[in-house]
Each structure stands twice: as structure tokens, then as C-alpha cells.
Design a protein around this motif. Structure first.
Motif, short mmCIF file in Angstrom:
data_model
loop_
_atom_site.label_atom_id
_atom_site.label_comp_id
_atom_site.label_asym_id
_atom_site.label_seq_id
_atom_site.Cartn_x
_atom_site.Cartn_y
_atom_site.Cartn_z
N THR A 122 12.37 13.14 -0.65
CA THR A 122 12.70 11.72 -0.80
C THR A 122 11.42 10.92 -0.96
O THR A 122 10.56 10.91 -0.09
N LEU A 123 11.31 10.26 -2.10
CA LEU A 123 10.19 9.37 -2.39
C LEU A 123 10.36 8.07 -1.62
O LEU A 123 11.46 7.49 -1.58
N THR A 124 9.29 7.59 -1.00
CA THR A 124 9.31 6.28 -0.35
C THR A 124 9.09 5.22 -1.40
O THR A 124 8.02 5.15 -2.01
N ASP A 125 10.09 4.34 -1.62
CA ASP A 125 10.03 3.46 -2.78
C ASP A 125 9.92 2.00 -2.39
O ASP A 125 10.79 1.19 -2.66
N TYR A 126 8.85 1.64 -1.70
CA TYR A 126 8.46 0.24 -1.62
C TYR A 126 6.94 0.21 -1.72
O TYR A 126 6.27 1.23 -1.55
N CYS A 127 6.38 -0.93 -2.04
CA CYS A 127 4.92 -1.01 -2.25
C CYS A 127 4.17 -0.73 -0.94
O CYS A 127 4.61 -1.18 0.12
N PRO A 128 3.09 0.04 -1.03
CA PRO A 128 2.40 0.49 -2.24
C PRO A 128 2.84 1.87 -2.73
O PRO A 128 2.23 2.41 -3.65
N HIS A 129 3.89 2.45 -2.14
CA HIS A 129 4.18 3.85 -2.39
C HIS A 129 5.06 4.12 -3.60
O HIS A 129 5.04 5.21 -4.15
N GLY A 130 5.88 3.13 -4.01
CA GLY A 130 7.03 3.43 -4.86
C GLY A 130 6.80 3.24 -6.34
O GLY A 130 5.74 2.80 -6.81
N VAL A 131 7.86 3.54 -7.09
CA VAL A 131 7.82 3.50 -8.56
C VAL A 131 8.95 2.68 -9.16
O VAL A 131 8.96 2.44 -10.36
#
Length: 437
Positions: free
Chosen positions: A354-363
Motif C-alpha cells: 500500500t502506497l502512502t498517498d499524501y504529500c510528500p509521499h504520494g502520487v
């Protein structure tokens, strides 16, 4: 390696709420809001650049055709900066993708946005939903009424979905308690002081008909961020983990899987010192962000307690691996990290990621990472399951027409031409005379 700097995202409840507010503003300019082998991929469409509308003439003014200016010398256009909403996505790689999800928010909006991410990915279904129980008070860790309902409803809609739930091991989990305080709590916990809270959580999950939830218990225990950290007393921590698992497994109807998920690298203590044993661990996960600054992906693989050691350790213990949290971080919009991490996941086939999708991590929610966004979208775009076609039985053979008369029939001798046009040679039964008398 020196202990990691505490991540900016460590204050998860506040950070997630703030990210949701920022996301609602940036989505207007951003992209629209664990598939496997044998899936079909749709072509990824380019997103057209916006056109500038022509201003209408003022009322009551008759416009005359403008005189065209002399042609100007041709100069190459200045390229626009690439963003996920303006750039065509590169061709898809054709890779098979393990079950995956995207962490979007801990609350109900985290479920609602999953459908929008799926649309952005050309219809590819997110089969993993990931959320976190708040770690403020024990009543939250027990699964307060209303918090888990929407997640459980999403899980029950399809049999092939997975719910991943991060569960704190202590209340006041992000309040910077000292090592002395944490050590005292761990020793209480090892004696069973908090077992009843986890029994209540297990009962709650069974009541919600999600008894097969993946429990990421005490994540990133090898760091310094959380009260549920291991470092102040690893032996008491391991005893506490084992008590929690035994307590939750004692609840009738449960089918939980427990995921031991340190952060990548040594951090405050080697994560191997916190491993509680094969009997109470089902999955060995790793939270792996693109950090610290300047660390290449190859270094993330080979560093002590890094990606390779994680894979090797899990294999030696006969466990599946996972990546409950991963994404960009201190190296900015690092397209090379995104590409290499997707390749790593593809090669090592975790149970889920699971990708962490909020800044600064996400896309998707973070417009600051356009190059990485394009790579992620291309890798996962258009993966819709196609049922295998049912085999078509071959048609039964048609018997060839018979031109010879039956054994009990006397031919009339009309010639081959009659048999050809009539499709058979005419005959009379041998007993026709006796039947007419």
C-alpha cells in the motif's frame, strides 16, 4: 547506521486530516479522483492540454477582420512542466501486479476516494484497503463504534478484497513518552494489564464480519516515534506482542493474520531484536520510504536491515512479505525510486503493498511529484480482470449420406442419375408383395 530522523508524517492523525484538506484544494489541478497474471491492460490515453478560449466581442461593436501581421520567425516552443494531469502516461510495462492499495485517509473519505483512484488508473481495481486505528485512548484502539463500519462494508462487498488495519499497542501513542515511561508500560503489558482491550477489538472485527483482517500490530517498533516502540525493553515488547496475538486468536470466529512491520534499516534498534517468533507472526512487512536524502535505491537494498535482508529473513522463517507503507520522501519527486520500487515489488511478490498517498509521499493527492506519478500510473493502468473463455465443444460429426440400399430392400435400378438427384437410391422392401396380398 545512525538512527533515522523522525519522519514528518509520524503525527499520522493530524497529518492525514491536514492532507485531506490540502488534497481537496489541489485535486482540481491534479489527476482525476495486493490484478494478476492473465489480466488485460487498456491503452493509457494522453490528457490534452487546456485550450485558451477566444474572448467574445463587446456588445454593440461591429468587429472587422484583423489584418494579419507579417510572419514571425519560427522558434521552438518552450516545453511545459510535466504534471500528472497534463502529460501522457508512458507505455505500460505489461507486468503482473500483486494485490495493492493506496492509503488515502483513515476515515470514510479514505474508502470513497479509492474508486476515484481506480478511475485514474484506467479501471484497475484496488483490492487492498488500509487504515489506522487512532492511538489516543484505549477506547479508540478497541475499535470505537462507527469508525470501522465503512471499511468492513467495503471488505464484505467482494470476496477477493483485503482489509489491512494498523493497530497501536499503547494509548497516547504519539505523545513523546520517555524511554523510562515506555519501559514501565511494556512491563505492565507483558504481565497482561492490557489484554482486555485487544480482546474487545477482536470481538468487534468478528461482529463486523471481517475476521480475516490483516493486523499490522505495533508498526515501526524499531524507531523512536511511537509509544509502542520496542527499544526500551525488547524482551518485554516481544512478550507483549505474543500476549496480544494469543488474546485476539482466542476469540471465536477469528481468522486474523498478524503482520510484523518495522521501518527499513537499523533505525533506533535492529528490527531483528524485536521479532517475537514464528508462532505469532504470519507476515513480515517493512515500511520503506525514499529516505534519507541522497540514499540510492541500491543502498536501500543492501544497507543493514534493508530491503534484501528483509526478504532473506522472511524466506528463512517461511513467511510472506508485505509493504504496508512505502512512497517518496526526502529525495523529492524521485522517478528512479518509484520505478525501482515497483520493479522490486514485482520481483518479490509481497502478499500486498500500500502506497502512502499524501504529500510528500504520494502520487495522486500530491501534485508535487509529477514524474513519479506518471511512472506509478503507467505501471498499474488498465488492469481489469478478464474471465477465461469457456471451451467450445467441437461440433458432432454429420453422418455422410448413404447411397447403398438397406439389406432388406430391393433396388429399383433407375440408374445413377436418379440417385444423384434424389439423394438416395430408391428400393422396395423385399416383402412388399406379401404385404399387399
Amino acid at each position: 547506521m545512525a538512527p533515522r530522523q523522525r519522519r514528518a508524517r509520524s503525527r499520522r492523525p493530524a497529518a492525514v486530516l491536514a492532507a485531506g484538506i490540502v488534497a481537496s484544494v489541489t485535486l482540481a489541478a491534479g489527476p482525476g479522483l495486493s490484478a494478476g497474471p492473465g489480466t488485460a491492460r487498456a491503452a493509457v490515453p494522453p490528457t490534452p492540454l487546456p485550450t485558451t478560449p477566444t474572448a467574445p466581442a463587446a456588445p454593440g461593436v461591429t468587429s472587422t477582420p484583423p489584418v494579419p501581421p507579417p510572419p514571425a520567425p519560427v522558434t521552438p516552443p518552450v516545453p511545459l512542466p510535466a504534471t500528472p494531469s497534463q502529460s501522457p502516461v508512458p507505455p505500460a510495462s505489461g507486468r503482473a501486479v500483486a494485490d495493492f492499495g493506496v492509503f488515502l485517509d483513515s476515515g470514510p473519505s479514505g474508502v470513497a476516494r479509492m474508486a476515484e483512484v481506480s478511475q485514474w488508473l484506467g479501471g484497475t481495481e484496488l483490492k487492498v484497503a488500509h487504515t489506522y486505528l487512532p492511538g489516543d485512548r484505549w477506547q479508540d484502539i478497541e475499535g470505537a463504534p462507527g469508525f470501522l463500519d465503512v471499511w468492513a462494508r467495503w471488505r464484505r462487498e467482494k470476496a477477493d478484497r483485503t482489509l489491512v488495519l494498523n493497530v497501536p499497542m499503547q494509548e497516547r501513542n504519539e505523545e513523546d513518552l520517555s524511554d523510562v515511561q515506555v519501559r514501565w508500560l511494556l512491563r505492565q503489558a507483558a504481565d497482561g494489564a492490557f489484554d482486555h482491550h485487544f480482546r474487545a477489538l477482536a470481538q468487534r472485527l468478528v461482529e463486523l464480519e471481517v475476521p480475516d483482517t490483516v493486523i499490522v500490530l505495533g508498526w515501526e517498533m524499531n524507531g523512536t516515534t511511537y509509544t509502542h516502540r520496542c527499544g526500551p525493553d525488547p524482551e518485554a515488547w516481544k512478550t507483549y506482542w505474543n500476549r496480544i496475538v494469543a488474546t485476539m486468536r482466542s476469540v471465536p470466529g477469528q481468522k486474523f493474520r498478524f503482520d510484523f512491520a518495522p521501518s527499513r534499516g537499523r533505525d533506533a534498534v535492529p528490527w531483528t531484536e524485536c521479532y517475537p517468533g514464528d508462532a505469532t507472526v504470519d507476515v513480515i512487512g517493512m515500511d520503506s520510504y525514499d529516505q534519507p536524502s541522497g540514499l540510492s535505491f541500491d543502498d536501500q537494498v543492501t544497507e543493514p536491515y534493508g530491503l534484501q535482508q528483509h526478504v532473506d529473513f522472511a524466506k528463512a522463517h517461511g513467511k510472506a512479505i508485505s509493504y504496508p507503507e512505502w512512497g517518496l520522501f526526502r529525495n523529492g519527486d524521485d522517478a528512479e525510486y518509484m520505478r525501482r520500487m515497483l520493479d522490486w515489488i514485482d520481483a518479490h511478490k509481497p502478499l500486498y503493498n500500500t502506497l502512502t498517498d499524501y504529500c510528500p509521499h504520494g502520487v495522486w493527492q500530491c501534485s508535487a511529484n509529477p514524474r513519479s506519478s506518471r511512472i506509478y500510473r503507467a505501471a498499474l493502468y488498465g488492469r481489469t480482470e478478464q474471465p477465461a473463455p469457456l471451451p467450445t465443444p467441437p461440433p458432432a460429426p454429420t453422418p455422410a449420406p448413404t447411397t447403398e440400399p438397406p439389406a432388406d430392400c430391393s433396388p429399383l435400378g433407375l440408374g445413377d442419375w436418379a440417385g444423384y438427384w434424389l439423394g438416395t437410391n430408391l428400393c422396395l422392401p423385399v416383402d412388399w408383395w406379401s404385404r399387399t396380398r
